[in-house]
Structures are given as C-alpha cells and as structure tokens.
Write a protein that holds these residues in place. Structure first.
Motif, short mmCIF file in Angstrom:
data_model
loop_
_atom_site.label_atom_id
_atom_site.label_comp_id
_atom_site.label_asym_id
_atom_site.label_seq_id
_atom_site.Cartn_x
_atom_site.Cartn_y
_atom_site.Cartn_z
N THR A 69 11.50 19.20 1.39
CA THR A 69 11.60 18.03 2.28
C THR A 69 11.55 18.42 3.75
O THR A 69 10.88 17.76 4.56
N VAL A 70 12.23 19.51 4.11
CA VAL A 70 12.30 19.94 5.51
C VAL A 70 11.91 21.42 5.61
O VAL A 70 12.74 22.27 5.95
N PRO A 71 10.65 21.76 5.31
CA PRO A 71 10.25 23.18 5.33
C PRO A 71 10.34 23.82 6.71
O PRO A 71 10.52 25.03 6.82
N VAL A 72 10.23 23.01 7.77
CA VAL A 72 10.26 23.55 9.13
C VAL A 72 11.58 24.25 9.42
O VAL A 72 11.63 25.21 10.21
N PHE A 73 12.67 23.81 8.78
CA PHE A 73 13.97 24.44 9.01
C PHE A 73 13.93 25.92 8.62
O PHE A 73 14.56 26.76 9.26
N PHE A 74 13.18 26.23 7.58
CA PHE A 74 13.13 27.61 7.09
C PHE A 74 12.06 28.43 7.80
O PHE A 74 12.23 29.63 8.01
#
Length: 513
Positions: A411-416
């Motif tokens: 859902t939020v790949p940018v965080f990783f």
C-alpha cells in the motif's frame, strides 16, 4: 454414521486418497504433474527476479532456473517421503521462498552484481540452512517451548497473510504478467476468466476424478485455446538444449560474509513460521495430527534443502503455500503425489527443453488458476483461525492489526524505498515478514506463550473432521463454516502419558517408508 461409512467406502479412495496411500502410477503421474504446473510460476519467478537484478546473462539465468527446479524436486521428495527424522511425511511441496528475494538482491547489489554476488548469496544461504537444520534438532522439551510461540492465532494469521499477499501475484499474472508489453490487456483477463470458469465448472460437476485434476485440465485447455488464437508461443522450445545438468558450486566457491549471513538467518526465521503454519494447515486438510516433532521434521527438511540449495546454485526453501491450497481444492491427500511431483521437477531441471514447454503457458491462463489456488490458501488460514475464539478482543486485535501490517508494503511502498536504510528495507519490505512478526509479537503481548501445544487435535476431533469432509460434495470439500464445527474450538490438553512420551526422544513415524 452408516451413510458416512458407505460413502467413504465407495467414494473415499477416489476423492480423498489418504496421506499414506500409494496410488497407481498413472494417477501419481497425473496428480504430480498438476502440482508441478501449479507450483511452476512461483518456482521460477525468484531466480528470474534475482538473476535479472544482478544482471546475469540469459544463459546464466536459464541455469539458475534449471538448478532451482532440480533442487526443488530433491527437497520435495525429502519433505514428503521422509528420510529418518527429516521430512514431515505430508503432501508439502518445497519451493524457493519469496521472503528472501529483497534481501538477496540487496546482498547481491552490495557485492557488485554478477556471478560474484551469487557467491556471497550462496555463502549466506548455506550457513542459514545449516543453522535452521541444527535448530530443528533441539531437545523435545526445548522445541516444544519454541512451538508455544505459534498457537493457532499466529499460524492462522500467517497463512491468511500468505494467501492475501499471493492473490495479487495471481492477479498480476491474470493481467499478463508485470513488465510484459500487453499487461492489462482485456484478452489476458479473458484467458484468466475462462480458465477460472472452466476450473469452477469441473469442481461444480462433483466428479471426483475430474475435480482432482481440475487445475491441470484448466491449464491445458486454457493453453490450447491460447495456442489456437496465436497467444501461446512455443518458439523457445526449439532453442533450448535437451540436457542441462546441475553441478555443485557451478559459479565458484561460496563466500561467507557476516552481514549477508545475519540477513539470511532473519529470513529463515520468517520461513520457519511459514513452514510451521503450512504444516499445521495441511495436517488439518489431510486429517493427520501434527505435533511438535512433525513440525521439527518439516523444519529439518527446510534447513537441509536450503543448505543443499546453496551448494546446487539455488536459494532458501520453504513449504509452498499455493500447493497447500491445491491439496485443499482437489482433496488428493496422498504424500506420494508430491514425491511424484518431485521426480517431475528433477526431470524438468535436467531437460531445459521440457521446462520450456511448461514455461509456454500464457500468463493469463496461469493467473486464472493461480488466483483460485491463492484464495484457497487464505481460506486454509481462515480455517485455522476457526479454532480461535475471535470473540475475545485480544485475538481479534492480533489478527486485524497483523493483516494491516501485512498490507503496508504493497500500500505504501515509498516508505520502504525512500525513507528507510537499504539494508533494513530489504528485510522489512515484505508483507509476509511484517504480518508474521506482528502476529508473534502481539500474541506475546496479549496472550503470552501458549500453555501447551495448542495445535494438537484430539483423535475424536480428527475423526469428526474426516466425517464432515466425507459428507460433503465430492471434489469441493468442507466449506469454511463446516470445518471449524468439526474441529474443537480449543484443543484439549494431551493426556499425561502422551505428554511424557513427547518429552522422550521421538522416533520416526511408523508409516515412514
């Protein structure tokens, strides 16, 4: 009861095939090949992703795929057949774990890519495999204490997470395969939908034999239709060699570096949770009690296969959840079907041309079948959670929050990718890793370690489960609502004599060949 007994006598052997039954060779071959087709995409995708990221040549990539298939075959035979106290003797297919993909790419890129990177990866894989194998030989008391970390609320959540994480993989295949030029084209969804509909019709017909090979027939018919319409290409078959032999340390002597080893040890901790959950799930499906020694044998097979994978130019191994879903769908429970599948995998690993034929199955066709199987994996997890009192707010929170953590990477790949150290991201950017970790930690916070082996199913409960399955429509199996009714909500504590026996050094199963 008389009606159940009559049905078991007339249909049971056709529709269920008990776990220790050796089937006739034609059926073994047919059911085994179905397992290979169901597992093939998941088996080859890991070496393809890792090899491409490390910028290996096409020839090296083909070698990785063949080495993977060859080792998968050996590993599956060890797990299903059993060698002494190694192998669960259950219908569990072994395949390369998706959990290791990001860490292996991080290790490889840190080592400069190419075959030099493979040597560092293989050093870590061999070490982690040996460590897993050694861990599974802990004394019975110590190992049972570890198993108290994995009550049904944990393993059920992990299996459900696996299914939920895998379903998008099937849907991406249904869309044509990520990165393909025609990704998202309506014709791919038409192939997927047609294949899925064909499989469901076969299951609905209720013919035991047709239901048991529904996935195989769906893949064959779907590929045949695609070929007639010009969308199944067999050109690579003529370009492939006839023979390709996997040799130990093909790319050179492995290198052992401390950080890659630590990273791979953490990966194996997650795969141990996966295999534990899959072992309990398939035990429920086939009606065979799974205790701590069964889990230990399964983990020893994982460790041995992983160490062997590092020697034979492959990667870490785990029990494949998608094939657990296939056992659930077809109700073919014989472990010797998996042994037959292992033989096919070894042959495919030595015959690149034969592997190319299987690889010609269009993504859309494969996605239609895979989506059904992955959904069944999630159902297996839900069935395990059926043993848990989810009216208890603590248990409900464990399941719900763990599922939320599992969806975070997708859902939020940018965080990783942008806000996390690359090494840490390579470990945590996985729904399975986050979901499993959350389930274990939350269970310890809310419930603490289980007081006993919560997965032990009393014999009466196992008999009730078998009767419930026998009393359902052939080929479909018990519904999600029926199975929990057959299995006690809380497993009874073992009798004192059984507890005493478990403290002793367990001996191999009497059913072992």
């Amino acid at each position: 009861m008389a009606r159940v007994a009559a049905r078991l006598s007339t249909e049971g052997k056709q529709s269920t095939h008990p776990v220790d039954e050796v089937l006739p060779v034609p059926k073994l071959a047919l059911y085994g090949f179905q397992h290979v087709l169901a597992f093939y995409a998941g088996a080859v995708i890991v070496p393809i992703i890792v090899g491409s990221a490390l910028k290996l040549s096409p020839e090296q990539l083909v070698y990785l795929i063949n080495a993977d298939l060859f080792t998968c075959g050996i590993a599956s035979i060890i797990q299903a057949w059993g060698i002494g106290r190694i192998g669960a003797r259950l219908p569990l297919i072994q395949g390369v774990t998706f959990t290791a993909v990001s860490p292996m790419i991080a290790i490889g890129l840190g080592a400069g890519g190419g075959t030099a990177a493979l040597l560092v990866i293989y050093g870590a894989v061999i070490t982690a495999g040996i460590a897993t194998f050694a861990f599974a030989w802990l004394p019975a008391k110590a190992f049972r204490m570890v198993m108290r970390l994995f009550p049904p609320v944990v393993t059920g959540t992990v299996i459900t997470v696996l299914g939920i994480v895998l379903i998008p993989v099937g849907l991406n295949d249904a869309a044509g395969g990520l990165g393909s030029p025609d990704f998202g084209e309506p014709k791919n969804f038409a192939y997927a939908g047609g294949t899925m509909l064909f499989i469901l019709i076969l299951m609905k017909l209720g013919r035991p034999f047709l239901s048991s090979i529904a996935i195989l027939l769906g893949l064959v018919v779907g590929t045949g239709v695609a070929f007639l319409l010009g969308d199944a290409k067999f050109g690579d078959v003529s370009k492939s060699d006839w023979i390709g032999v996997t040799t130990p340390f093909h790319f050179g002597v492995p290198k052992f570096e401390w950080f890659p080893i630590v990273l791979m040890l953490i990966v194996m901790l997650i795969t141990m949770v996966e295999t534990t959950g899959d072992t309990y799930a398939v035990g429920d499906i086939v009606g065979k009690e799974v205790d701590s020694e069964t889990v230990a044998r399964a983990l020893r097979a994982d460790g041995a296969a992983t160490a062997l994978g590092g020697v034979l130019n492959s990667f870490p191994y785990v029990a494949f959840a998608e094939n657990v879903g296939l056992v659930r769908m077809t109700k073919v429970k014989s472990r010797f079907v998996v042994v037959a599948a292992g033989v096919f995998m070894i042959i495919l690993g030595m015959l690149p041309k034969a592997a190319a034929i299987v690889a010609a199955v269009p993504h859309g066709v494969l996605g239609g079948a895979a989506t059904v199987m992955f959904a069944m994996v999630a159902l297996a997890g839900i069935q395990t959670l059926g043993k848990v009192d989810l009216k208890e707010e603590r248990n409900a929170l464990i399941v719900g929050v763990s599922l939320a953590f599992a969806l975070l990477p997708a859902t939020v790949p940018v965080f990783f990718t942008k806000h996390m150290d690359a090494d840490l991201s390579s470990l945590l950017n996985s729904g399975v890793t986050l979901g499993a970790t959350a389930a274990i930690v939350l269970n310890l916070i809310f419930n603490g370690p289980a007081k006993d082996n919560a997965h032990d199913v009393p014999a009466a409960g196992a008999r009730a489960l078998a009767e419930a399955e026998a009393d359902t429509a052939p080929g479909i199996g018990a519904t999600a609502a029926e199975v929990p009714a057959a299995v006690p909500a809380q497993a009874a504590a073992p009798a004192p004599a059984a507890e005493k026996a478990d403290d002793a050094d367990p001996s191999p199963s009497p059913s072992a060949p």
